[in-house]
Design a protein around this motif. Structure first.
Motif, short mmCIF file in Angstrom:
data_model
loop_
_atom_site.label_atom_id
_atom_site.label_comp_id
_atom_site.label_asym_id
_atom_site.label_seq_id
_atom_site.Cartn_x
_atom_site.Cartn_y
_atom_site.Cartn_z
N LEU A 60 0.82 -1.20 0.00
CA LEU A 60 0.00 0.00 0.00
C LEU A 60 0.86 1.25 0.00
N LYS A 61 0.46 2.21 -0.83
CA LYS A 61 1.16 3.49 -0.88
C LYS A 61 0.62 4.38 0.23
N LYS A 62 1.16 4.19 1.43
CA LYS A 62 0.72 4.95 2.59
C LYS A 62 1.93 5.36 3.43
N ASP A 63 1.81 6.51 4.05
CA ASP A 63 2.84 7.01 4.94
C ASP A 63 2.75 6.23 6.25
N LEU A 64 3.82 5.57 6.64
CA LEU A 64 3.79 4.73 7.84
C LEU A 64 3.49 5.55 9.09
N TRP A 65 3.75 6.86 9.05
CA TRP A 65 3.47 7.71 10.21
C TRP A 65 1.99 8.02 10.36
N LYS A 66 1.22 7.76 9.30
CA LYS A 66 -0.20 8.11 9.33
C LYS A 66 -1.12 6.89 9.42
N VAL A 67 -0.58 5.69 9.25
CA VAL A 67 -1.43 4.50 9.31
C VAL A 67 -1.66 4.10 10.77
N ASN A 68 -2.80 3.47 11.01
CA ASN A 68 -3.13 2.98 12.35
C ASN A 68 -2.66 1.53 12.47
N LEU A 69 -1.84 1.26 13.46
CA LEU A 69 -1.24 -0.07 13.63
C LEU A 69 -1.90 -0.87 14.74
N SER A 70 -3.08 -0.45 15.19
CA SER A 70 -3.70 -1.08 16.36
C SER A 70 -4.11 -2.53 16.14
N ASP A 71 -4.24 -2.95 14.88
CA ASP A 71 -4.63 -4.34 14.60
C ASP A 71 -3.44 -5.17 14.09
N CYS A 72 -2.24 -4.66 14.25
CA CYS A 72 -1.05 -5.38 13.77
C CYS A 72 -0.40 -6.17 14.92
N HIS A 73 -0.12 -7.44 14.67
CA HIS A 73 0.46 -8.29 15.70
C HIS A 73 1.94 -8.59 15.46
N ASN A 74 2.40 -8.37 14.25
CA ASN A 74 3.81 -8.58 13.91
C ASN A 74 4.26 -7.42 13.04
#
Length: 225
Positions: A140-154
């Motif tokens: 995905l072409k997204k800025d890592l500083w702006k994505v929500n990581l609350s559902d990421c486990h790894n």
């Protein structure tokens, strides 16, 4: 014969004689070396301008990270520290996609990467198609500083040292307690790893967020005493 053996320093094309750097197999003179250096520098700049710069234009300078592909050993070590785990797996700054593809092969699904550079995104999608994983992994072409990581486990992080402190704050604020972060090349300076693997440039570090939060909270309480 004498003219063939001696060449004036100011030789120009079309004049009698020919300098050594212009003959096949001849040694490069000062002019030839200078021309080669200029051409090489121009090629490097062109590669940067066309392939790598587009993804950086909207990112603050201190948070920019140039692309450097992970070595096969770095990839293997990173995935070894995630073996046996499950849940959504993301690579922050996924580059050409090699870590995401290996994560999917290992059974870490869904597997996706965040990358701003459009050329690297194209390369990653091509690699996924070639491996038979088109539509199974996501880039995905997204800025890592702006994505929500609350559902990421790894979370896999191969980023520069200057990025680690602000990224640590984001990860602590958003990741669930059971998440694990794997850092390659450079560790998080203020975190204690749960485990590590490899030596030198191939070393990677694993951090269990629940333990990191406990450590950070303990340090904050001690500083208030």
């Amino acid at each position: 014969a004498a003219m063939d053996a001696a060449v004036e320093p100011g030789w120009e094309p079309g004049e009698p004689g020919e300098p050594g750097w212009a003959r096949p197999g001849g040694a490069l003179g000062a002019r030839g070396l200078l021309a080669l250096a200029v051409a090489s520098g121009a090629a490097v700049w062109a590669t940067w301008a066309v392939l790598l710069m587009p993804g950086f234009r909207r990112v603050p300078l201190r948070l920019q990270v140039p692309f450097q592909p992970s070595s096969p050993r770095q990839v293997a070590n990173s995935l070894a520290l995630l073996r046996g785990r499950a849940g959504k797996t993301v690579d922050l700054g996924s580059g050409d996609g090699r870590l995401v593809l290996e994560a999917y092969k290992q059974g870490l699904r869904p597997a996706l990467g965040y990358e701003l550079n459009p050329w690297l995104l194209c390369l990653a999608n091509y690699r996924a198609w070639k491996a038979g994983y088109h539509g199974k992994v996501s880039f995905l072409k997204k800025d890592l500083w702006k994505v929500n990581l609350s559902d990421c486990h790894n979370v896999i992080v191969f980023l520069a040292p200057s990025v680690k402190p602000p990224l640590a704050s984001k990860l602590l604020a958003e990741l669930p307690d059971d998440a694990r972060v794997v850092a390659g090349r450079y560790p998080f300076p203020c975190w204690t790893p749960s485990s590590t693997l490899g030596q030198g440039l191939d070393q990677v570090w694993a951090y269990d967020i629940k333990e990191v939060r406990r450590e950070v909270q303990g340090s904050a309480q001690q500083s208030q005493l």
